[in-house]
Design a protein around this motif. Structure first.
Motif, mmCIF file in Angstrom:
data_model
loop_
_atom_site.group_PDB
_atom_site.id
_atom_site.type_symbol
_atom_site.label_atom_id
_atom_site.label_comp_id
_atom_site.label_asym_id
_atom_site.label_seq_id
_atom_site.Cartn_x
_atom_site.Cartn_y
_atom_site.Cartn_z
ATOM 1 N N TYR A 423 36.947 40.902 37.488
ATOM 2 C CA TYR A 423 38.190 40.222 37.850
ATOM 3 C C TYR A 423 38.396 40.287 39.360
ATOM 4 O O TYR A 423 38.650 39.283 40.004
ATOM 5 N N ARG A 424 38.334 41.470 39.903
ATOM 6 C CA ARG A 424 38.366 41.661 41.360
ATOM 7 C C ARG A 424 37.358 42.751 41.698
ATOM 8 O O ARG A 424 37.240 43.727 40.982
ATOM 9 N N THR A 425 36.658 42.576 42.814
ATOM 10 C CA THR A 425 35.773 43.634 43.279
ATOM 11 C C THR A 425 35.829 43.670 44.792
ATOM 12 O O THR A 425 36.570 42.900 45.409
ATOM 13 N N ALA A 447 27.544 38.246 33.448
ATOM 14 C CA ALA A 447 28.740 38.591 34.218
ATOM 15 C C ALA A 447 29.785 37.518 33.998
ATOM 16 O O ALA A 447 29.536 36.335 34.261
ATOM 17 N N LEU A 448 30.923 37.930 33.485
ATOM 18 C CA LEU A 448 32.036 37.000 33.363
ATOM 19 C C LEU A 448 32.901 37.171 34.606
ATOM 20 O O LEU A 448 33.591 38.167 34.763
ATOM 21 N N VAL A 449 32.801 36.217 35.520
ATOM 22 C CA VAL A 449 33.531 36.273 36.782
ATOM 23 C C VAL A 449 34.776 35.402 36.646
ATOM 24 O O VAL A 449 34.674 34.194 36.428
ATOM 25 N N GLY A 507 41.675 49.452 35.318
ATOM 26 C CA GLY A 507 41.584 48.964 36.693
ATOM 27 C C GLY A 507 40.311 48.186 36.940
ATOM 28 O O GLY A 507 39.368 48.201 36.143
ATOM 29 N N ASN A 508 40.278 47.491 38.067
ATOM 30 C CA ASN A 508 39.161 46.623 38.397
ATOM 31 C C ASN A 508 37.917 47.419 38.791
ATOM 32 O O ASN A 508 37.999 48.590 39.164
ATOM 33 N N TYR A 509 36.787 46.743 38.744
ATOM 34 C CA TYR A 509 35.525 47.358 39.156
ATOM 35 C C TYR A 509 35.403 47.233 40.681
ATOM 36 O O TYR A 509 34.565 46.504 41.212
ATOM 37 N N ASN A 510 36.280 47.953 41.356
ATOM 38 C CA ASN A 510 36.392 47.850 42.804
ATOM 39 C C ASN A 510 36.416 49.257 43.401
ATOM 40 O O ASN A 510 37.424 49.963 43.303
ATOM 41 N N PRO A 511 35.315 49.704 44.001
ATOM 42 C CA PRO A 511 35.261 51.074 44.523
ATOM 43 C C PRO A 511 36.324 51.374 45.577
ATOM 44 O O PRO A 511 36.754 52.522 45.714
ATOM 45 N N LYS A 512 36.744 50.354 46.330
ATOM 46 C CA LYS A 512 37.731 50.592 47.380
ATOM 47 C C LYS A 512 39.116 50.837 46.798
ATOM 48 O O LYS A 512 39.793 51.804 47.144
ATOM 49 N N THR A 513 39.570 49.953 45.902
ATOM 50 C CA THR A 513 40.899 50.156 45.325
ATOM 51 C C THR A 513 40.915 51.329 44.357
ATOM 52 O O THR A 513 41.977 51.879 44.080
#
Length: 732
Positions: A423-425, A447-449, A507-513
Motif C-alpha cells: 500500500y505504501r513503502t 505483488a499487489l500494488v 502497518g505498511n511495509y515501510n521500514p522508515k515509518t
C-alpha cells in the motif's frame, strides 16, 4: 512524517465517508472478485431505541484531533525541537484535511448534494463550523510559535531572523547567494490586459506584489512564486559555533531584492499568500482501460483542482485580498489569516538541526527475542515452525523481523512463491528490492500494488513498473476497491511438504515509518491462516469470489459483520451473568453500525473501553445510552496506529488493517486476523493495560464532545509509550 501526523496524512484525510456504500462495479454489478458489502445502515434506519443526536461530527472531531497535536506543541515539558516538530505536523495535517475532506464537502455543496452528515449537518453547515474552528486553531498555532517556541529557540541559539535583523555583512553574503542561487529561478508574472492572471499551484508559497510606474503613476499586480527547489529557510553563515543556527525565510530574501525583478519600477507593497487546491482524485475505473494510465492522467490534473483555501499574511491590504479572492475564485469564508510565517511545515528543517539535547533521547528498536542472534544462526522459518510471533513496532525492530522474513524468503532456495500487498513503502524500499531479487532468482512473485494510495500514487506507479520489469506479477487491485490490507504469504518446499508462512499486520511495509508508527503484526505458520491468505490472493489476482474465511475477517462484507457479531456475543454473555467486556484500539471510530452496536452493548451493561487516536463519532458517558463506554486518545512520540480488538467474555483478540469507517468496511479490502496463542494475547493485553491505566497521560472524551486532558493536574502521570520503551529495552 512525524509521530502524530495522519498516515501520510492519509488515514484521517481521505475520501468522504457517506452513510451509504459507494464503489465502482463491474458489468455484473459488483466489484470483480469480491462479494460486495451490504449497504451500511444509516442513522434513520438503525433502530428507534437510540436517540437521533447520538453521533459527533467527524470533521469537527478531526479538527479536535489536530488540536491535540497542537497541545503537544504547547506542552513546555516536551523537548524544544519536538515542540517545533509538532507545529510542523499540525500544519501538514491541516493541508491534507483541506485538500481532501474540505474539498469533498465543497464539491457536494456546490453540486447541490444535500447528503447530511451522521449528526444531521448539511455540507454548507459543516463548512461554516470548520471555517470558524479552523481560524481559532490557526491563530492558536501562530501564537504558540511566535510567543513560545520561536523565542525559546532563539534563546538556545536557533533563530529565524527577519531581513531587518541581519547585519550589513549578512546582507552582503545574502546578496551574493540571491544572485547565484535564487534570482535565476524566479519568474515574476504580471497581471494586466496583456497578461492573464497567473496560475497558482496548490500549496506553493507566493508573494503578491504591487508595483508603480514612477512616470505614469500606474500601479500593477505581479506574482512571484517562492521556489520550492531552494531551502525555505536559508542558513545564515555567520559562525562556526555548532550551537548557533540562524535562518532567513526565503520569502524575506526575495522581498528584500524585488527591485532586481522589477527594474525601473517602485515596489509599493508585498504580501505572502498560499493557495490550497482540491487534491481528491476521482479515477473513473473502467475495466476496459488500464488503471495505471487512468491514474497517471488524473495525477496530471490534480494540480489544477479548484481552490479550497487561501492563506494570507495578516498585513495584506484589503484591495490586494479582493483581487486574490476574485481571480482565484475563493469565497471570503475560505480565507485563513495567519500572524507570522505561513506554512510552518518548514519547521521540519529546524527540527533537522543537530541539537540532541533539544530532542527526545535517541531510540533504537530492539530485535524481538524470537529473532535474536544465537550461537547457531536460525532462519525465520525455523522460528515460526516453533510457534507464532507477535511483533510490536517501533519497539520491535521491523528490519530484523518482517523485513528479514521477506528477505530470507527471497534468498531461500526452498521458497517457491511470495505473494505480497503493497500500500505504501519507502523511497529506497528493501521490501521492493527483495521482491525483485526473488523474481530474478526464478521464484513466483506476486505483488499487489495499490496505485490509489492517496498522495503515494506516483511512488507506487514507480514501484509497479520496477517490479514488472524484474518479472514480478504485478496486480493493481480490484475495480471499485482499494486494497489496504497488510499481508505477505510465503510458500516453501520442506521435503515432501509444502508449508505456508504468513505475515498480517496493522502497518505498511515501510521500514522508515515502522520507526515512527506504532503497529503490531503476526508472523505465523498456522495452516488455516496460510489457507486463508491463499484464498484471499486468489480473490485479489483472479476471479475467485469468497465471503467466508477460517481465521480471518475480510472486508468488504466480513469485517463489519464479524465485529458487530462479536459485540453482540458480549451482550449475550452479559445478560447471562457471565464475564463480558470490550476493549478496542484504533485510529478512527466513525461507522454508525459499529457505534450503534457499542451503544446497545453499553445499554446491556457491557463495560467498553475505546482508545482512538483521531476521529471518534461516538458520544461516551450519556446516561442510558453510553454510560458504560469510556473513550481516550493517546498522542506522543510515536503515531498510535495499531488496530486491536479484545472481546473479553469470549476471550478473542483480533488485529488488522481496518479502522471502523465506511471506506474501510465497504470500499476497501481489509484483513483482521485472530491471535490465539496465549503468549501473544498476553502481549496485546499488556498494551491495553498500559493504555487504559488511569495514570496514563491521555485525553478523555466527554459526553459533550470535549476532549479533556487526563489525569488532572497534580496527579501521578505515566507515559504509555515511554513505559513500553522501557519494557522492550529490558527484554532486548
Amino acid at each position: 512524517m512525524g509521530a502524530v501526523t495522519t498516515e501520510n496524512n492519509q488515514d484521517q484525510a481521505q475520501q468522504a465517508d457517506s452513510p451509504t456504500t459507494e464503489g465502482a462495479t463491474d458489468k455484473a454489478g459488483e466489484p470483480r472478485g469480491v462479494t460486495s458489502a451490504p449497504p451500511a445502515v444509516t442513522p434513520d434506519d438503525a433502530g428507534t431505541d437510540l436517540p437521533d443526536d447520538r453521533y459527533l461530527n467527524r470533521e469537527l472531531s478531526w479538527l479536535d484531533f489536530n488540536g491535540r497535536v497542537l497541545a503537544l506543541a504547547e506542552d513546555a515539558s516536551q523537548p524544544l525541537l519536538e515542540r517545533a516538530k509538532f507545529l510542523a505536523i499540525f500544519a501538514s495535517n491541516l493541508d491534507e484535511f483541506y485538500m481532501v475532506r474540505v474539498a469533498g464537502l465543497k464539491r457536494r455543496n456546490e453540486t447541490g448534494l444535500s447528503v447530511r452528515s451522521a449528526d444531521g449537518l448539511t455540507p454548507r453547515e459543516q463548512l461554516a463550523y470548520i471555517s470558524k474552528r479552523n481560524q481559532d486553531l490557526v491563530e492558536r498555532h501562530a501564537r504558540v510559535f511566535e510567543e513560545q517556541v520561536r523565542p525559546s529557540l532563539s534563546e538556545r541559539g536557533i533563530s529565524i531572523a527577519t531581513w531587518s535583523e541581519l547585519t550589513d555583512d549578512d546582507h552582503a553574503r545574502f546578496a551574493a547567494y540571491y544572485r547565484e542561487q535564487v534570482f535565476p529561478v524566479l519568474t515574476p508574472l504580471a497581471f494586466d490586459p496583456a497578461h492573464p492572471f497567473p496560475y497558482i499551484s496548490g500549496l506553493s508559497l507566493n508573494l503578491a506584489v504591487t508595483v508603480r510606474n514612477p512616470e505614469t503613476g500606474r500601479e500593477s499586480f505581479a506574482r512571484v512564486k517562492v521556489p520550492d527547489n531552494v531551502p525555505r529557510l536559508v542558513p545564515v553563515d555567520r559562525t562556526a559555533d555548532e550551537q548557533v543556527a540562524v535562518f532567513l525565510p526565503l520569502e524575506e530574501l526575495i522581498a528584500a531584492h524585488l527591485p532586481t525583478l522589477f527594474t525601473g519600477m517602485d515596489v509599493i507593497e508585498v504580501h505572502a499568500f498560499r493557495v490550497t487546491r482540491n487534491a481528491d482524485l476521482e479515477v473513473e475505473e473502467d475495466r476496459d482501460e488500464d488503471l495505471l494510465k487512468a491514474l497517471e492522467r488524473e495525477l496530471a490534473q490534480r494540480r489544477f483542482g479548484p481552490s479550497v483555501r487561501l492563506e494570507i499574511s495578516d498585513d495584506m491590504s484589503e484591495h490586494m485580498l479582493e483581487l486574490l479572492l476574485r481571480e482565484l475564485e475563493v469565497h471570503p469564508s475560505d480565507v485563513v489569516v495567519v500572524n507570522g510565517l505561513l506554512d510552518l511545515s518548514c519547521l521540519w528543517q529546524i527540527y533537522g538541526v543537530d541539537r540532541k539535547e533539544l530532542k527526545d533521547p535517541p531510540f533504537r528498536p530492539a530485535t524481538h527475542q524470537a529473532f535474536a542472534e544465537r550461537e547457531t544462526p536460525r532462519s525465520v522459518f525455523a522460528t515460526l515452525r516453533e510457534g507464532d510471533v507477535l511483533v510490536h513496532h517501533p519497539y520491535d525492530s521491523f528490519s530484523t523481523s518482517v523485513q528479514r522474513f521477506i528477505e530470507q524468503a527471497a534468498s531461500d532456495p526452498h521458497v517457491l512463491a511470495i505473494k505480497q500487498t503493497l500500500y505504501r513503502t519507502s523511497g529506497d524500499s528493501p521490501i521492493v528490492n527483495a521482491l525483485v531479487d526473488a523474481a530474478e532468482a526464478g521464484k513466483q512473485v506476486v505483488a499487489l500494488v495499490e496505485l490509489k494510495a492517496r498522495f503515494d500514487e506516483q511512488a507506487n506507479i514507480k514501484w509497479a513498473r520496477q517490479l514488472e520489469k524484474a518479472g514480478v506479477h504485478v496486480v493493481y487491485g480490484l475495480v471499485g476497491l482499494k486494497t489496504h490490507c497488510k499481508t505477505c504469504l510465503v510458500v516453501r518446499q520442506e521435503g515432501s511438504t509444502i508449508r505456508r508462512y504468513c505475515h498480517i499486520g496493522t502497518g505498511n511495509y515501510n521500514p522508515k515509518t515502522a520507526r515512527l508508527y506504532e503497529d503490531v503484526g503476526l508472523l505465523t505458520a498456522e495452516p488455516s491462516i496460510g489457507a486463508d491468505l491463499t484464498d484471499l490472493f486468489n480473490v485479489l489476482t483472479g476471479y475467485a469470489r469468497q465471503e467466508e474465511y477460517r481465521s480471518l475477517l475480510v472486508a468488504p462484507y466480513g469485517v463489519r459483520r464479524g465485529i458487530v457479531e462479536r459485540i453482540e456475543r458480549e451482550v449475550a454473555l452479559q445478560r447471562d451473568g457471565k464475564p463480558a467486556g470490550i476493549r478496542i484500539k484504533m485510529n478512527s471510530l466513525v461507522d454508525e453500525q459499529v457505534i450503534d452496536a457499542l451503544y446497545r452493548a453499553s445499554q446491556a451493561g457491557v463495560a467498553i473501553d475505546v482508545v482512538v487516536r483521531g476521529i471518534c463519532a461516538l458520544k461516551p458517558g450519556i446516561p442510558g445510552l453510553s454510560d458504560n463506554i469510556r473513550v481516550r486518545s493517546i498522542l506522543g512520540r510515536f503515531l498510535e496506529h495499531s488496530r486491536i480488538f479484545h472481546f473479553v467474555g469470549s476471550d478473542e483478540h483480533w488485529i488488522g488493517s481496518a479502522d471502523m469507517m465506511h471506506r474501510n468496511l465497504d470500499r476497501r479490502v481489509e484483513v483482521q486476523v485472530r491471535v490465539t496463542d496465549p503468549r501473544l494475547t498476553a502481549q496485546l493485553d499488556a498494551i491495553f493495560d498500559s493504555a487504559l491505566d488511569p495514570s496514563t497521560r491521555c485525553w478523555v472524551l466527554t459526553a459533550t464532545g470535549e476532549w479533556v486532558p487526563s489525569p488532572a493536574d497534580g496527579s501521578t502521570v505515566r507515559d504509555h509509550q515511554a513505559g513500553l520503551l522501557t519494557q522492550h529495552r529490558a527484554l532486548g
